[in-house]
Write a protein that holds these residues in place. Structure first.
Motif, PDB file in Angstrom:
ATOM      1  N   PHE A  36       0.836  -1.206   0.000  1.00 31.17           N
ATOM      2  CA  PHE A  36       0.000   0.000   0.000  1.00 31.17           C
ATOM      3  C   PHE A  36       0.865   1.248   0.000  1.00 31.17           C
ATOM      4  O   PHE A  36       1.969   1.258   0.552  1.00 31.17           O
ATOM      5  N   THR A  37       0.351   2.272  -0.645  1.00 23.40           N
ATOM      6  CA  THR A  37       1.058   3.552  -0.648  1.00 23.40           C
ATOM      7  C   THR A  37       0.040   4.665  -0.509  1.00 23.40           C
ATOM      8  O   THR A  37      -1.170   4.425  -0.430  1.00 23.40           O
ATOM      9  N   CYS A  38       0.562   5.898  -0.467  1.00 21.94           N
ATOM     10  CA  CYS A  38      -0.324   7.055  -0.422  1.00 21.94           C
ATOM     11  C   CYS A  38      -0.297   7.682  -1.810  1.00 21.94           C
ATOM     12  O   CYS A  38       0.711   8.247  -2.219  1.00 21.94           O
ATOM     13  N   GLY A  39      -1.381   7.530  -2.557  1.00 19.64           N
ATOM     14  CA  GLY A  39      -1.344   8.000  -3.940  1.00 19.64           C
ATOM     15  C   GLY A  39      -2.708   8.408  -4.443  1.00 19.64           C
ATOM     16  O   GLY A  39      -3.582   8.779  -3.669  1.00 19.64           O
ATOM     17  N   ASP A  85      15.121   1.301   5.333  1.00 21.02           N
ATOM     18  CA  ASP A  85      14.513   1.974   6.487  1.00 21.02           C
ATOM     19  C   ASP A  85      13.001   1.706   6.587  1.00 21.02           C
ATOM     20  O   ASP A  85      12.320   2.259   7.444  1.00 21.02           O
ATOM     21  N   GLU A  86      12.507   0.885   5.687  1.00 19.21           N
ATOM     22  CA  GLU A  86      11.091   0.482   5.658  1.00 19.21           C
ATOM     23  C   GLU A  86      10.119   1.629   5.450  1.00 19.21           C
ATOM     24  O   GLU A  86       8.932   1.519   5.743  1.00 19.21           O
ATOM     25  N   LYS A  87      10.623   2.739   4.939  1.00 18.75           N
ATOM     26  CA  LYS A  87       9.733   3.877   4.706  1.00 18.75           C
ATOM     27  C   LYS A  87       9.145   3.842   3.290  1.00 18.75           C
ATOM     28  O   LYS A  87       8.138   4.485   3.019  1.00 18.75           O
ATOM     29  N   TYR A  88       9.807   3.148   2.380  1.00 14.81           N
ATOM     30  CA  TYR A  88       9.381   3.183   0.977  1.00 14.81           C
ATOM     31  C   TYR A  88       9.241   1.783   0.397  1.00 14.81           C
ATOM     32  O   TYR A  88       9.945   0.852   0.810  1.00 14.81           O
ATOM     33  N   TRP A  89       8.345   1.681  -0.598  1.00 12.29           N
ATOM     34  CA  TRP A  89       8.374   0.531  -1.479  1.00 12.29           C
ATOM     35  C   TRP A  89       9.288   0.885  -2.647  1.00 12.29           C
ATOM     36  O   TRP A  89       9.168   1.969  -3.219  1.00 12.29           O
ATOM     37  N   GLU A 139       6.624  12.430  -7.274  1.00  9.57           N
ATOM     38  CA  GLU A 139       7.062  13.423  -6.282  1.00  9.57           C
ATOM     39  C   GLU A 139       5.883  14.030  -5.532  1.00  9.57           C
ATOM     40  O   GLU A 139       6.016  14.390  -4.365  1.00  9.57           O
ATOM     41  N   SER A 140       4.730  14.128  -6.196  1.00  7.86           N
ATOM     42  CA  SER A 140       3.562  14.678  -5.498  1.00  7.86           C
ATOM     43  C   SER A 140       3.073  13.700  -4.418  1.00  7.86           C
ATOM     44  O   SER A 140       2.350  14.074  -3.515  1.00  7.86           O
ATOM     45  N   TYR A 141       3.503  12.430  -4.509  1.00  8.20           N
ATOM     46  CA  TYR A 141       3.178  11.441  -3.475  1.00  8.20           C
ATOM     47  C   TYR A 141       4.246  11.417  -2.374  1.00  8.20           C
ATOM     48  O   TYR A 141       4.129  10.667  -1.419  1.00  8.20           O
ATOM     49  N   GLY A 142       5.324  12.162  -2.581  1.00  9.60           N
ATOM     50  CA  GLY A 142       6.429  12.128  -1.620  1.00  9.60           C
ATOM     51  C   GLY A 142       7.448  11.044  -1.956  1.00  9.60           C
ATOM     52  O   GLY A 142       8.244  10.647  -1.112  1.00  9.60           O
ATOM     53  N   GLY A 143       7.436  10.568  -3.185  1.00  6.97           N
ATOM     54  CA  GLY A 143       8.390   9.542  -3.607  1.00  6.97           C
ATOM     55  C   GLY A 143       9.428  10.104  -4.568  1.00  6.97           C
ATOM     56  O   GLY A 143       9.500  11.320  -4.771  1.00  6.97           O
ATOM     57  N   LEU A 197      10.388   4.944  -5.986  1.00  8.68           N
ATOM     58  CA  LEU A 197      10.189   4.841  -4.546  1.00  8.68           C
ATOM     59  C   LEU A 197       8.862   5.461  -4.182  1.00  8.68           C
ATOM     60  O   LEU A 197       8.634   6.641  -4.450  1.00  8.68           O
ATOM     61  N   LEU A 198       7.983   4.645  -3.585  1.00  7.31           N
ATOM     62  CA  LEU A 198       6.685   5.171  -3.145  1.00  7.31           C
ATOM     63  C   LEU A 198       6.593   5.053  -1.631  1.00  7.31           C
ATOM     64  O   LEU A 198       6.995   4.028  -1.074  1.00  7.31           O
ATOM     65  N   PRO A 199       6.061   6.063  -0.944  1.00  2.00           N
ATOM     66  CA  PRO A 199       5.946   5.989   0.505  1.00  2.00           C
ATOM     67  C   PRO A 199       5.137   4.762   0.926  1.00  2.00           C
ATOM     68  O   PRO A 199       4.105   4.468   0.336  1.00  2.00           O
ATOM     69  N   ARG A 200       5.651   4.057   1.932  1.00  7.08           N
ATOM     70  CA  ARG A 200       4.995   2.837   2.393  1.00  7.08           C
ATOM     71  C   ARG A 200       3.877   3.195   3.342  1.00  7.08           C
ATOM     72  O   ARG A 200       4.045   4.024   4.222  1.00  7.08           O
ATOM     73  N   ARG A 201       2.742   2.585   3.140  1.00  7.20           N
ATOM     74  CA  ARG A 201       1.621   2.790   4.059  1.00  7.20           C
ATOM     75  C   ARG A 201       1.188   1.449   4.615  1.00  7.20           C
ATOM     76  O   ARG A 201       1.375   0.422   3.965  1.00  7.20           O
TER      77      ARG A 201
END
Lengths: 377, 122
Positions: free
Chosen positions: A256-259, A294-298, A343-347, A368-372
């Motif tokens: 899952f990500t924030c998108g 760091d487990e922050k991103y996929w 980048e608008s997703y923070g990746g 890289l997509l932020p991990r949710r």
């Protein structure tokens, strides 16, 4: 002839026409002295209220307004708004009280071009402030015109040219569907159809780019799998059967990500880019997902066997719209859109050689997509 | 056989839609060039289905949908709009449209959308 402020700017005789809006006689005198001592030609008219100022601006032509913020019929920053709303094209320099720079800055946010602290009014500063207000206003108007022009082109693209593409595509498609259409000609029609589709895609991308940049896209926690599956299916179906093979280890309900719905465009553009440049008979793309340390991103990798990307172009292909990169031809806007969305997703997104140091072995596009956490309902 | 009214300000789009439709299923009984024309033609022809462009010069598609909905709650209306006009499509759906199709579309997109729209309303 009745003159109007909008008729033009500085009079050709070099005289700058100033409307001084000030109710305190001492301050009026101060400003008038500073103006007359400046050595420049000013024609000054004085009014003591907003209502009188508005009336004069309607009736006569002025190059600039010097505006006090404490008038009998208007106080504070509203004073700026009242002038600006009624006469958006007139340059305004605000006169603020002693040590009230804050009000000056706020006044500029409300549409004034400059401010001047009354205690500091000297001929030199006042002249500079007036010239600056006029020049700044002119620059603002130019930007506004550019923006209008850009919007006009955008409209032209998204409406008129989009319609023309639609019609060309429709007719070419109908031609291909004709039962008695000669096979020999089909190749040409396919080529034409693909080109028009590319043109339509480009327009869609411009439109999406504008949407992202204007912040009209809402982000939510979402599963990465469905948009990837859809993009994979579309990419495979858009080529001749069996030509494109996309393998992936991404499964449903795990990542899952924030998108937003534009995640499909990220995957679709990356896949299309790899397919477009790969000249092999069959195109193989491997899509893999893992977690960052760091487990922050996929970390999603798109590995292809295409011609690779020159080291010099590895950054530029994502930055088509940045200054100096407009001439990276052939890539359309696809990768620029990818970068903007991610980048608008923070990746982030970048490209590297699939085999480090050997460009000819193909590319690895890394997203890289932020991990949710899993969707909580 | 469904009787269609096509509303679009561009002649070449109207003509193409006519060509794209399956003649075994649809017959285009009329076309309109703006929102006013759309309401007039609707009253005159009483079609089974309307395709509606949104951005038109004289009177836009959203107002035309509102006008037609005052006369008829049921006739299916399919909005055909340029991508990136999501906010207009939202308003059109609120005004009473039953479905939408983004331009550019393929022959298959059009026939699938029409079919699912007709299935929904029936």
């Amino acid at each position: 002839m009745k003159m109007h402020e909008d008729d033009g700017k500085n009079a050709s005789d070099g005289v700058i026409r100033v409307l001084l809006v000030e109710d305190d006689p001492a301050d009026v005198k101060l400003v008038q002295m500073a103006l007359s001592g400046s050595g420049h030609a000013y024609e000054t008219e004085v009014v003591g209220s907003i209502s009188a100022a508005t009336e004069r601006l309607h009736a006569g032509r002025f190059d600039v307004v010097l505006l006090d913020l404490g008038l009998p019929d208007s106080r504070g920053l509203d004073t700026v708004s009242k002038i600006h709303d009624g006469h958006p094209r007139i340059p305004v320099a605000v006169l603020t009280g002693l040590d009230d720079e804050e009000a000056g800055i706020c006044a500029m946010q409300r549409g004034a071009q400059d401010y001047l602290v009354k205690g500091d009014v000297t001929s030199r500063l006042l002249t500079r402030s007036i010239r600056y207000a006029i020049e700044r206003k002119r620059a603002e108007e130019e930007i506004m015109e550019e923006r209008n022009r850009a919007e006009f082109y955008n409209d032209l693209l998204s409406h008129d040219i989009n319609n023309m593409n639609l019609v060309a595509m429709g007719h070419l498609e109908m031609l291909l569907r004709m039962p008695n259409f000669h096979n020999e000609f089909k190749r040409h029609v396919h080529t034409a159809l693909n080109q028009v589709r590319e043109s339509a895609n480009l327009i869609t991308n411009v439109k999406k780019f504008t949407m992202i940049k204007s912040g009209r896209i809402e982000l939510k926690t979402m599963d990465i799998y469905p948009p990837l599956k859809k993009a994979t299916d579309v990419a495979e179906a858009s080529s001749s059967p069996g030509r494109v093979r996309i393998d992936s280890n991404i499964t449903e309900g795990r990542y899952f990500t924030c998108g937003s719905e534009l995640l499909f465009d990220v995957f679709s553009n990356l896949l299309n880019n790899s397919i477009k440049f790969d000249e092999h008979e069959t195109v193989e793309i491997d899509v893999g997902i893992s977690s960052s340390d760091d487990e922050k991103y996929w970390v999603i990798e798109f590995k292809d066997l295409g011609p690779g990307v020159d080291d010099d172009l590895k950054g530029a292909i994502f930055n088509r719209l940045e200054r100096g990169h407009a001439s990276v031809h052939g890539s359309g806007l696809g990768l620029t859109i990818v970068k903007t969305i991610v980048e608008s997703y923070g990746g982030t997104v970048w490209v590297e050689d699939r085999v480090a140091g050997d460009r000819s072995q193909g590319s690895n596009f890394v997203v890289l997509l932020p991990r949710r956490d899993e969707l909580r309902i | 056989m469904y009787r269609l009214l096509i509303v679009d300000d561009a002649e070449y789009v109207r003509d193409m839609l006519i060509d794209m439709l399956d003649p075994a299923k649809y017959v285009v009984v009329g076309t309109a060039v703006d929102g006013f024309d759309a309401v007039r033609k609707y009253e005159e022809l009483k079609p089974d289905l309307i395709t509606m462009d949104l951005v038109m010069k004289e009177r836009d598609g959203i107002n035309a949908i509102r006008d037609i909905r005052e006369l008829d709650q049921d006739v299916p209306i399919l909005v055909i709009s340029a991508l990136g006009r999501g906010e207009l499509v939202d308003i059109a759906m609120e005004a009473g449209a039953d479905g939408y199709l983004w331009k550019p579309f393929t022959v298959k997109n059009l026939s699938d959308t029409l079919e699912s729209l007709l299935m929904e309303v029936e």
